[in-house]
Enzyme design. Structure first.
Site, short mmCIF file in Angstrom:
data_model
loop_
_atom_site.label_atom_id
_atom_site.label_comp_id
_atom_site.label_asym_id
_atom_site.label_seq_id
_atom_site.Cartn_x
_atom_site.Cartn_y
_atom_site.Cartn_z
N LYS A 22 0.25 15.23 -8.99
CA LYS A 22 1.27 15.33 -7.61
C LYS A 22 2.58 14.46 -7.37
O LYS A 22 3.71 14.97 -6.91
CB LYS A 22 -0.33 14.49 -6.39
CG LYS A 22 0.16 13.53 -6.00
CD LYS A 22 -0.61 13.63 -5.06
CE LYS A 22 -0.65 11.61 -5.00
NZ LYS A 22 0.78 10.82 -4.24
N ASN A 23 2.50 12.89 -8.48
CA ASN A 23 3.59 12.29 -8.34
C ASN A 23 4.88 12.85 -9.11
O ASN A 23 5.82 12.31 -9.16
CB ASN A 23 3.17 10.71 -8.91
CG ASN A 23 2.61 10.15 -7.82
OD1 ASN A 23 1.98 10.87 -6.48
ND2 ASN A 23 1.82 9.06 -8.49
N ARG A 92 4.89 9.59 2.39
CA ARG A 92 6.04 8.78 1.99
C ARG A 92 6.82 9.03 1.07
O ARG A 92 7.78 9.05 1.55
CB ARG A 92 4.49 7.09 1.14
CG ARG A 92 6.10 6.16 0.66
CD ARG A 92 5.73 5.04 -0.35
NE ARG A 92 6.48 4.49 -0.91
CZ ARG A 92 6.83 3.79 -0.31
NH1 ARG A 92 7.07 3.14 0.96
NH2 ARG A 92 8.18 3.50 -1.23
N CYS A 116 0.13 6.08 1.98
CA CYS A 116 -1.34 5.01 1.90
C CYS A 116 -1.04 3.88 2.31
O CYS A 116 -0.11 3.34 2.66
CB CYS A 116 -1.56 5.29 0.77
SG CYS A 116 -3.20 6.14 0.48
N ARG A 121 5.23 -1.31 1.54
CA ARG A 121 5.96 -0.21 0.07
C ARG A 121 7.51 -0.36 1.27
O ARG A 121 7.71 0.86 1.80
CB ARG A 121 5.31 1.37 0.71
CG ARG A 121 3.51 0.33 0.06
CD ARG A 121 2.92 2.40 -0.55
NE ARG A 121 3.12 2.59 -1.45
CZ ARG A 121 2.77 3.76 -2.19
NH1 ARG A 121 1.53 4.13 -1.09
NH2 ARG A 121 2.95 4.45 -3.12
N PRO A 122 7.83 -1.23 0.28
CA PRO A 122 9.47 -0.72 1.10
C PRO A 122 10.39 -0.68 0.02
O PRO A 122 9.89 0.56 -0.54
CB PRO A 122 10.27 -2.81 0.46
CG PRO A 122 8.54 -3.18 -0.63
CD PRO A 122 7.65 -2.66 0.32
N ASP A 124 13.35 -1.14 0.19
CA ASP A 124 15.36 -1.71 0.05
C ASP A 124 15.96 -1.57 -1.09
O ASP A 124 16.81 -1.41 -1.97
CB ASP A 124 14.72 -3.30 -0.35
CG ASP A 124 13.77 -3.65 -0.62
OD1 ASP A 124 12.93 -2.57 -0.83
OD2 ASP A 124 13.91 -4.54 -1.57
N LEU A 125 14.78 -1.00 -2.31
CA LEU A 125 15.77 -0.71 -4.00
C LEU A 125 15.98 0.19 -3.60
O LEU A 125 17.76 0.90 -3.80
CB LEU A 125 14.84 -0.98 -4.70
CG LEU A 125 13.89 -1.93 -5.23
CD1 LEU A 125 13.03 -2.26 -6.00
CD2 LEU A 125 14.59 -3.24 -5.30
N ASP A 305 -2.70 2.75 -10.37
CA ASP A 305 -3.73 4.72 -9.26
C ASP A 305 -4.80 5.11 -9.77
O ASP A 305 -5.87 5.43 -9.15
CB ASP A 305 -2.82 5.61 -8.88
CG ASP A 305 -1.49 5.64 -8.74
OD1 ASP A 305 -1.43 4.86 -7.59
OD2 ASP A 305 -0.88 6.61 -8.90
N ARG A 397 -5.03 14.36 0.18
CA ARG A 397 -4.33 14.37 -0.36
C ARG A 397 -3.25 14.39 -1.36
O ARG A 397 -2.35 14.87 -1.83
CB ARG A 397 -3.54 12.66 0.26
CG ARG A 397 -3.44 12.82 1.70
CD ARG A 397 -3.08 10.99 1.78
NE ARG A 397 -1.80 11.16 0.85
CZ ARG A 397 -1.27 9.85 0.38
NH1 ARG A 397 -1.82 8.88 0.85
NH2 ARG A 397 -0.59 9.11 -0.08
C1 UD1 Z 1 4.59 5.58 -7.23
C2 UD1 Z 1 3.18 6.88 -6.88
C3 UD1 Z 1 1.97 6.28 -6.18
C4 UD1 Z 1 1.94 4.43 -7.18
C5 UD1 Z 1 3.51 3.98 -7.53
C6 UD1 Z 1 3.27 2.80 -8.34
C7 UD1 Z 1 4.39 8.73 -6.31
C8 UD1 Z 1 4.32 10.20 -5.21
N1 UD1 Z 1 3.52 7.56 -5.77
O1 UD1 Z 1 4.88 5.07 -5.80
O2 UD1 Z 1 1.11 6.54 -6.59
O3 UD1 Z 1 1.40 3.89 -6.95
O4 UD1 Z 1 4.30 4.90 -7.73
O5 UD1 Z 1 2.86 3.48 -10.15
O6 UD1 Z 1 5.18 8.69 -7.10
N2 UD1 Z 1 9.11 -1.85 -4.13
C9 UD1 Z 1 9.66 -2.96 -3.54
N3 UD1 Z 1 11.25 -2.17 -2.99
C10 UD1 Z 1 11.22 -0.67 -3.16
C11 UD1 Z 1 9.97 0.02 -3.79
C12 UD1 Z 1 9.36 -0.07 -4.15
O7 UD1 Z 1 9.47 -3.97 -3.53
O8 UD1 Z 1 12.40 -0.13 -2.91
C13 UD1 Z 1 7.51 -2.39 -4.59
C14 UD1 Z 1 6.86 -1.77 -4.18
O9 UD1 Z 1 6.47 -2.95 -3.13
C15 UD1 Z 1 5.16 -2.37 -5.12
C16 UD1 Z 1 6.26 -1.56 -6.73
O10 UD1 Z 1 7.19 -1.99 -6.34
O11 UD1 Z 1 5.35 -3.47 -5.42
C17 UD1 Z 1 5.78 -0.41 -7.22
O12 UD1 Z 1 6.31 0.54 -6.35
P1 UD1 Z 1 6.98 2.02 -6.86
O13 UD1 Z 1 7.05 2.33 -7.87
O14 UD1 Z 1 7.83 2.13 -5.77
O15 UD1 Z 1 5.62 2.82 -6.19
P2 UD1 Z 1 6.44 4.15 -4.99
O16 UD1 Z 1 7.34 4.32 -6.27
O17 UD1 Z 1 6.26 3.90 -3.85
#
Ligand code: UD1
Length: 418
Positions: A22-23, A92, A116, A121-122, A124-125, A305, A397
């Protein structure tokens, strides 16, 4: 609304085919917007996240057609850069489209994404990275609005190794002027898979899988055929299920290296595991012993996950465990449900303290998110008696044909409309 009804207690025996990840498929679908040639994605999983992503691509003007298990996306007719809130809220991963849509149209408008409910789940990055590439970003009435004259390659240092931000920046940078270097990039296998796809499309990307991803911008991308990697989280879920219920299960089309942190813990628990090319066989005929502690970490650490599934397993092992969730702050919503099934587990901040009990007892429980829901199903299969798992759309999902695969292994599970 649908639910699962499970009569627990059967051991699991047989083999199961692992779906494509999926990812991996979701960012790959986002990448199809980068070209006006056809991209064929082979063996696409039958999950609602993919269906929702396809709906969004169609809204953008792409043509997406299933050919058996393959999905062919033709981006030549894409003519829209706006992703409305009703679609973005479903998924998302719609946020990955920012990078590719801005690259294609120099404009993008997207409602804040959903997905989810596992805590803040910001994005900002993602946004900081796109700004560094030259994108002007404003936020208005719940929409993120991006505009740019030109995307310019640059160096981007991520504050934390976000999977989504790394992928989104890669998608925006492939057609930028000059070279982009992403530092402190996430190292998940799905990022390497996205690199493999982009390079098949004619991009020049290297370094994925390490913490530095280097993208040399190219003018144009072409179509291709692409088979994504196997789903390491689906594989991990079935491994934990076999460990919990007992029996002997063979997973086909799986990459053992991508689940090595889980295999390590399952061996520590007492499972017998053998690996043969793209197969993993797990055998267990006894009550397992707890591992003392498990902490979720970015790859190659233990995946968040699989946190719910391994916690459920610890609940029926001999001894105590502490499971620490370091990535998402509210990823223990399934714990009160496990307690209804007789688990002895207490959550304090980011830690779940587990005292193993002999067995789960059947109960009616609610799936609050994808992985927590999958874990409750495993608990139901291992339990004594009958369980009902409500709100299973969360599970749909990410798991294609979950109950069929479990039934094939001997699980007594049916889907019922309510
Ligand atoms: C992806 C996966 C999800 C998995 C997660 C962590 C997909 C579609 N989803 O989610 O299944 O649980 O990786 O392995 O691939 N963060 C920030 N700012 C940002 C982005 C992230 O602070 O702009 C933080 C998040 O709150 C979290 C951490 O970074 O604490 C990791 O998040 P991230 O790796 O971005 O997860 P996703 O890409 O959303």
């Amino acid at each position: 609304m649908e639910k699962y009804i499970i009569n627990g207690g059967n051991r699991l025996y047989g083999s199961v085919e692992i779906q494509t990840a999926k990812n991996s498929v979701l960012p790959v679908l986002a990448a199809t917007v980068l070209t006006d040639e056809k991209v064929r994605i082979l063996n696409v999983p039958n999950i609602s996240d993919v269906k929702n992503m396809v709906k969004i691509l169609t809204r953008l003007g792409c043509k997406a057609v299933y050919d058996g298990n393959d999905l062919v996306v033709d981006g030549s007719s894409a003519d829209c850069y706006e992703i409305p809130s009703e679609l973005a809220h479903e998924l998302r991963s719609s946020v990955f489209l920012l990078g590719s849509v801005i690259s294609r149209f120099r404009m993008a408008k997207i409602a804040y994404p959903g997905g989810c409910d596992i805590g803040l789940r910001p994005v900002d990055l993602h946004l900081t990275g796109l700004k560094k590439l030259g994108v002007d970003i404003t936020e208005e009435n719940g929409y993120i609005i991006c505009k740019c004259e030109k995307l310019r390659g640059t160096e981007i240092m991520l504050d934390c190794p976000s999977v989504g931000a790394t992928e989104n920046i890669m998608l925006a940078a492939v057609r930028a002027d000059g070279t982009t270097v992403i530092k402190n990039a996430a190292r998940e296998p799905e990022i390497e898979d996205l690199q493999r796809l982009l390079n098949l499309m004619g991009a020049k990307v290297r370094g994925a899988g390490s913490s530095s991803v280097i993208i040399e911008g190219v003018e144009k991308l072409n179509g291709c055929d692409f088979l994504p990697i196997p789903d390491r989280i689906e594989a991990g879920t079935f491994l934990v299920g076999a460990a919990m219920c007992g029996g002997e299960v063979e997973l086909n089309r799986v990459c053992a290296e991508n689940v090595s942190s889980l295999l390590h813990k399952l061996r520590e628990n007492g499972c017998k595991i053998s690996i043969n090319n793209d197969k993993i066989i797990l055998e267990n005929h006894k009550r397992l012993t707890s591992v003392k502690s498990i902490e979720t970490q970015p790859y190659p650490g233990f995946p968040t996950d699989l946190q719910a599934q391994i916690t459920a397993l610890c609940c029926v092992c001999r001894g105590h465990s502490i499971i620490t969730e370091n990535l998402f702050e509210t990823r223990f919503k399934y714990v009160p449900e496990l307690r209804k099934m007789g688990a002895d587990v207490t959550v304090i901040n980011r830690n779940a303290f587990v005292r193993g009990v002999e067995r789960f007892k059947g109960a009616t429980v609610v799936a609050h998110d994808l992985r927590g829901g999958a874990a409750l199903v495993l608990a139901g299969l291992a339990a004594e008696g009958r369980s009902e798992i409500l709100d299973i759309s969360h599970i749909d999902r990410g798991y294609g044909s979950y109950e069929y695969k479990l039934r094939k292994l001997g699980g007594d599970i049916v889907r019922v409309s309510v």
